[in-house]
Scaffold this motif. Structure first.
Motif, short mmCIF file in Angstrom:
data_model
loop_
_atom_site.label_atom_id
_atom_site.label_comp_id
_atom_site.label_asym_id
_atom_site.label_seq_id
_atom_site.Cartn_x
_atom_site.Cartn_y
_atom_site.Cartn_z
N VAL A 44 0.79 -1.11 0.02
CA VAL A 44 0.09 0.04 -0.11
C VAL A 44 0.98 1.16 0.01
CG1 VAL A 44 -1.86 1.44 1.37
CG2 VAL A 44 -1.95 -1.26 1.31
N ARG A 45 1.86 1.27 0.69
CA ARG A 45 2.87 2.31 0.85
C ARG A 45 3.51 2.54 -0.67
NH1 ARG A 45 5.48 4.42 5.49
NH2 ARG A 45 6.47 5.89 3.83
N SER A 46 3.84 1.68 -1.17
CA SER A 46 4.43 1.70 -2.56
C SER A 46 3.26 2.25 -3.54
CB SER A 46 4.68 0.24 -3.23
OG SER A 46 5.05 0.23 -4.39
N ALA A 47 2.01 2.05 -3.43
CA ALA A 47 0.92 2.47 -4.33
C ALA A 47 0.92 3.89 -3.94
CB ALA A 47 -0.27 1.84 -4.17
N LEU A 48 0.96 4.31 -2.84
CA LEU A 48 0.85 5.67 -2.19
C LEU A 48 2.11 6.59 -2.71
CD1 LEU A 48 -0.31 5.54 1.30
CD2 LEU A 48 -1.76 5.82 -0.68
#
Length: 144
Positions: A44-48
């Protein structure tokens, strides 16, 4: 009852422009804290980070997404990596045309339910993974 959430569904709760009313409703029900694969937060952090660098999130929207993710982190249960997850992921790769990360999510979900997925919810917005989860025996909730 808790449900297993893959990263695609978590993003649909964290990113305001991608919020799904169904995902938000499921995430806010008492007693339904998400169960996730160990590296879901990193994904999720990567997507953000990608959305921020591509201009899809301005700095204040990015911080709001991070706060929503942090709130989720306090409530969800993570399935840790171990040999069982790895072996089940191998099996999922043989059965379905999944990417490695998706096979690991599905394997973690199977560990969570002790390989008895009947009646267990699998929340996802990835078409290929939703089919594989359904084929494995989960009741799927497709987030659009």
């Amino acid at each position: 009852m808790p449900a297993f959430w893959d990263t695609s569904a978590i993003v649909r709760v964290c990113v305001r422009g991608q919020v799904s009313s169904r995902a938000k409703e499921l995430a806010s029900k008492p007693g339904t804290a998400p169960v996730v694969w160990w590296c879901a937060a990193v994904e999720v952090r990567s997507a953000l980070e990608r959305l921020k660098s591509d201009g899809g999130l301005n700095p204040s929207a990015y911080l709001a997404c991070r706060r929503r993710l942090d709130d989720l982190l306090t409530s969800w249960r993570e399935i840790a990596p171990d040999d069982t997850v790895r072996e089940l992921a191998y099996i999922q790769l043989e059965r379905s045309r999944l990417r490695a990360a998706d096979a690991l999510h599905l394997a973690a979900a199977l560990v969570w339910c002790k390989q008895n997925p009947r009646g267990r919810l699998f929340v996802c917005s990835d078409d290929r993974l939703i089919v594989a989860a359904r084929d494995a025996g989960f009741t799927t909730v497709e987030i659009d």
